[in-house]
Write a protein that holds these residues in place. Sequence first.
Motif, PDB file in Angstrom:
ATOM      1  N   UNK A 744       0.867  -1.179   0.000  1.00  0.00           N
ATOM      2  CA  UNK A 744       0.000   0.000   0.000  1.00  0.00           C
ATOM      3  C   UNK A 744       0.901   1.226   0.000  1.00  0.00           C
ATOM      4  N   UNK A 745       0.590   2.183  -0.847  1.00  0.00           N
ATOM      5  CA  UNK A 745       1.357   3.420  -0.836  1.00  0.00           C
ATOM      6  C   UNK A 745       2.464   3.425  -1.875  1.00  0.00           C
ATOM      7  N   UNK A 746       3.232   4.522  -1.937  1.00  0.00           N
ATOM      8  CA  UNK A 746       4.252   4.656  -2.981  1.00  0.00           C
ATOM      9  C   UNK A 746       5.357   3.611  -2.831  1.00  0.00           C
ATOM     10  N   UNK A 750       6.300   1.414   1.064  1.00  0.00           N
ATOM     11  CA  UNK A 750       5.009   0.754   1.145  1.00  0.00           C
ATOM     12  C   UNK A 750       4.744   0.127   2.509  1.00  0.00           C
ATOM     13  N   UNK A 751       3.456   0.041   2.826  1.00  0.00           N
ATOM     14  CA  UNK A 751       2.989  -0.680   3.998  1.00  0.00           C
ATOM     15  C   UNK A 751       2.368  -1.982   3.507  1.00  0.00           C
ATOM     16  N   UNK A 764     -12.021  -4.993   7.409  1.00  0.00           N
ATOM     17  CA  UNK A 764     -10.959  -5.362   8.344  1.00  0.00           C
ATOM     18  C   UNK A 764     -11.257  -6.765   8.866  1.00  0.00           C
ATOM     19  N   UNK A 765     -10.217  -7.590   8.972  1.00  0.00           N
ATOM     20  CA  UNK A 765     -10.412  -8.915   9.555  1.00  0.00           C
ATOM     21  C   UNK A 765     -10.677  -8.750  11.053  1.00  0.00           C
ATOM     22  N   UNK A 782       0.864  -4.039   8.255  1.00  0.00           N
ATOM     23  CA  UNK A 782       0.112  -2.837   8.611  1.00  0.00           C
ATOM     24  C   UNK A 782      -1.354  -3.183   8.844  1.00  0.00           C
ATOM     25  N   UNK A 783      -1.966  -3.926   7.926  1.00  0.00           N
ATOM     26  CA  UNK A 783      -3.397  -4.176   8.050  1.00  0.00           C
ATOM     27  C   UNK A 783      -3.730  -5.577   7.581  1.00  0.00           C
ATOM     28  N   UNK A 811      -9.557   1.342   0.386  1.00  0.00           N
ATOM     29  CA  UNK A 811     -10.232   1.019   1.640  1.00  0.00           C
ATOM     30  C   UNK A 811      -9.464   1.603   2.828  1.00  0.00           C
ATOM     31  N   UNK A 812      -8.157   1.404   2.821  1.00  0.00           N
ATOM     32  CA  UNK A 812      -7.357   1.842   3.974  1.00  0.00           C
ATOM     33  C   UNK A 812      -7.067   3.345   3.964  1.00  0.00           C
ATOM     34  N   UNK A 813      -7.325   3.986   2.823  1.00  0.00           N
ATOM     35  CA  UNK A 813      -7.128   5.444   2.773  1.00  0.00           C
ATOM     36  C   UNK A 813      -8.292   6.159   3.449  1.00  0.00           C
ATOM     37  N   UNK A 814      -9.434   5.461   3.531  1.00  0.00           N
ATOM     38  CA  UNK A 814     -10.605   6.096   4.130  1.00  0.00           C
ATOM     39  C   UNK A 814     -11.211   7.105   3.188  1.00  0.00           C
ATOM     40  N   UNK A 815     -12.156   7.841   3.707  1.00  0.00           N
ATOM     41  CA  UNK A 815     -12.791   8.854   2.845  1.00  0.00           C
ATOM     42  C   UNK A 815     -13.285  10.001   3.703  1.00  0.00           C
TER      43      UNK A 815
END
Lengths: 815, 322
Positions: A744-746, A750-751, A764-765, A782-783, A811-815
Amino acid sequence: MKIETPSVADWERWGIDPHWHRTVRIERTGLADVEWSILDTGEGLRGTIVCVHGNPTWGYLWKDFLETLSPEWRVIAVDQTGMGWSQRSMRRTLEERVAELVAFCEQHTSGPLVLAAHDWGGPVALGAVSSLDVRAVILGNTGVGLPENTKVPPLISTARRFVDLLCRRTSVFVAGTAAMTKKQFREALRAPYRKADRRAAVADFVADIPLSEKDESWLALKKSADNLSNLQVPLLLVWGGRDPVFHDRFLADLLRRAPHGDVHRFPEAAHLVPLDEPMAAVAAVWLDDVLGPDPSSLGRDNSKHVSADHRSFVAITEALGSRSRDKTAAFTDRSGSVSWESLAIEAQDIARMLVGAGLEVGDRVAMLVPPGAELLAAAYGVWLAGGALVVADSGLGARGLRTVLRGANPQWVFGTAKTLAAARTLGWTPGARMICTSRFPRALSLTTHRSTSQSQLPRLAPELEAAIVHTSGSTGPAKPVRYSHGALAAQRDVIHESFAMSNEHGFVTSFAPFILLGPALGVPCVLPEIDVTKPSELDFDRFAKVLASSQVDVAWLSPASARRIVATAEGRKAKLRLVMLAGAPISTELATAIAEVTDADIRSPWGMTEAMPLTDGVGATQQIGDGTNTGKILNGAQAVVVSLDDSNPEPVPVGEWGELAVHASWMFEGYEQEWSTEHRSEVLLNGVRFHRTGDLGRFAANGDLHQLGRLQHALFLATQVVPCALVEDPIGKSLGRQVAVVGIGPKGTQAIAVVIQAEGKLRLADPETTALVRAGSAFAIAAVLEGELPVDIRHQSKVKRELLAASASAFLAGR
Amino acid sequence: MKVLVTGGSSLLGRTVANLLVARGDDVVCFQRSASGSTAIDDRGDIRDRSAVLHAARNADAVIHLAALVAPKASWNEMLAINVDGTRNALAAATASGRFVHISSPSVAFHDAPSVGSTALAADYDGGDGYTRSKAMAESFVRKETTVPTVMIRPHLVWGPGDTQLIGRIVDRARSGRLALPDGGRALVDTTYVDDAATAIVAALNHCNAGDEATLAPLVVTGGEPRPLRDLVASILEAAGVTRSPRSIPAPIAARIGSALDRVWPGSEPPLTHFAARQLSVAHWFDQRETRRILGWEPSVGLDEGFNRLKAAFASSGDSGQS
């Protein structure tokens, strides 16, 4: 007439360094002196690239060139007379524009010169090459005249008919061109053409396009075309595949005139390819390659992958010929069996008819024929006639098919009434001759020039192009891959030797294209009753039915088929000698389960569209900590694990992982019209050209090759790059569930997100599972998520990781 | 080295002061109440320039942590403490020769997720007074400083004894008032207090003319982003709270926040629009440059941090509010 120029704020807003802008005077052209507005990066180490825009754009088009290629090169993007921010003046003919460009280069540049051009800048630049000392030419979508049998593109004919209205009085033409690119470029593109009096040259340019001998610039355009045909210096064509004006037939026409040109085609790009695609980056690498000497580049080597030993070359059509009196089944599917004899005769007939109909050696024939006896006869007929197959399957979808077919540019198309109608309507194969296989032989006889029986079939040579296949597109855009007859013959031999295929028994496969191997191997093959795009339809009953009704002792299965057979076996057995699993990495559990059902030797060889197979696949059922055991490298193939250093990959010690590079006599020749992709995938090791596969892996101490997933799916963490298998496999094993990890991420920071296969939307689990996964992993997780893992259509096994990464990221960025 | 630490009574200020004392620096803590650190206290108000200058009279460097973090304090108070207070600290640092300014990554918040980003421009000008005043402070320090200055933006600092973050979360969870936007799915990075403190000490070491650290603000985090839900769960577990937070759709949380911004009478509404937005989107950062430039890495991290938090709760037998 002098015109105002953009302010510093304008330049900055458009992403152009204001210092680049200046005005220069062009003198002694035989016309009145004129002032040009140019963007000039100044002082280059290697020489000057002069970039010539088309109509109705201006120097801004080369924004990316200015940024990317300087300061190594001095990059100058000119505005032609009356265009952009240059002086407005009397109208200019093509010949006059050429003269002005020559004068500009002579008066304002020095040292090695490279010309880059786009659209109608192409004829201007090509007109100038014969008067200048040009080291290389780079062209975007352009043309030097109408290709044969091509109509004037409707956009151009309409623009010409209503030239004053559309091009000068209104901004329809200017706005329409700007609308072809991304929003952020449009303001700058339109800025110099805001008022009618500023657009006079735009209209004059359109009016000057010569369409017949009567037109004023006809001879000048012919000279540009001749200059292209006589071009002695390296040529790069960077092409957008979705340009409504300069479409793919123009590309074919340019290549016919300059066959030495390197092509990098962006299938999805439209007209303004210098703005829309990394054309500048491709050009930068290409210039290093063709103009060298740059110590980090490999230099030029046109030998490519041609295998060392073709003395014993036996064409892939030979086995079929040698069984031409054999009345046993060569191929069986739901509509019955076809014997070796009739297949051989039919292929011969088709070949003769094709030659009679005018098929020339090296012609490409697209196969839009569903897998079956008809496809086999047609394919071997094409090969016997010296043609090359363009293999495209419906699993690609309409868009993918268009991309692949447009890229391969076949002269012929074989299809059913339905697929041909689609090809015609959707413009997949412009200009190709269409032949309906269900109307064989009539479809061919009608077009026959000569009596078919007299047609001589050519002798196939190992260098001759045999096929264009394409990568699945499940790990990136589908890429067209070129194979020679030599490579296909070598592939046949290595399969024969390594897997002891028997001439009597043969194989069953859930990979439809694999039936093409049967006649080459001289081995019967069976296609079970399933939709070819749905390998998971092959359940135990259908599988057992095939085994009962034929003598096959080998099954070539996709993981999806194997999973379905296992899931529906209910304790029953279907005995086989050998099961080959291919198409995606196989879990040990699946390999073990299919071994129990079949009592067979289970092999999961490593391979890819570009080279297949590469390992013996022994050890598929053997537990290893992470990754997939693919067995030992096959005789005749070489594999080296190299470091991820892009500019200088080097072999790593045994036991360490890296990118897998291969060399084999049965590997592909290159990517069709993807110069950059091909260049990037090559590496020279000890004087041998290897293909960097994009697969990660390592050699175990016993010589087994462990595959660890794709490089593009690796996790690019802040401290290291980690193949996803190293994280994913231990977690999957401990949970006993299918999991996929994504970054996740650049890249570079990354994560790690773990996604566990479960029905429903991404979420989320639960905290317990999350804690378990975190505690059990050697990496910082991370997740932990749960949800449906998206899989590819063709194999229904490969997790679509780009898609998963995008949805997990959102999903993990949220809104 | 002689160092003045402003805001020494905060968890982070105290930890920084203790670290410096432990390595042998002469440290003075400047704040209104007792710092509780091992350093010498010089109590006073950051708004009082002469008091700040006096406290810094022998210092070689000023580390400026003093700030007002109340979500809904008066704007005048925010300006006085966070902006003018920083002006005073900078004046003191100008005399002493080095300035380490503690800011916050939220000064660059624009309602969008931060997914592995670096320190962006401090141009927040929204409705959150704290963030806006911190953005203003950072901007004028950048403009007006004449001495070597390092700006550090630690993200969500927490640890045992923290009343800001941990205290609020635990209190609300206990009373069943804790709700997480979208179930707490946003990936959030935090900084354990000891790790933030070592980063600030590293910043002080790099506070020299020409050092790369002085060129641009640096975000400091633990570099272990996790979904907000998981972080909160670990905190509550450490505090021995068994009640789980509820979930609330992110857009609704934002709307409630806006409403409370307008009508809440006290200085600490249960939710502000800004907080709702911040908790709804990802907040984690690219730490490669920070770590390279400062030559620093976190040494405690999340899991050990939660262990220490748990031990602190166990020994205090209380909610962790100090």
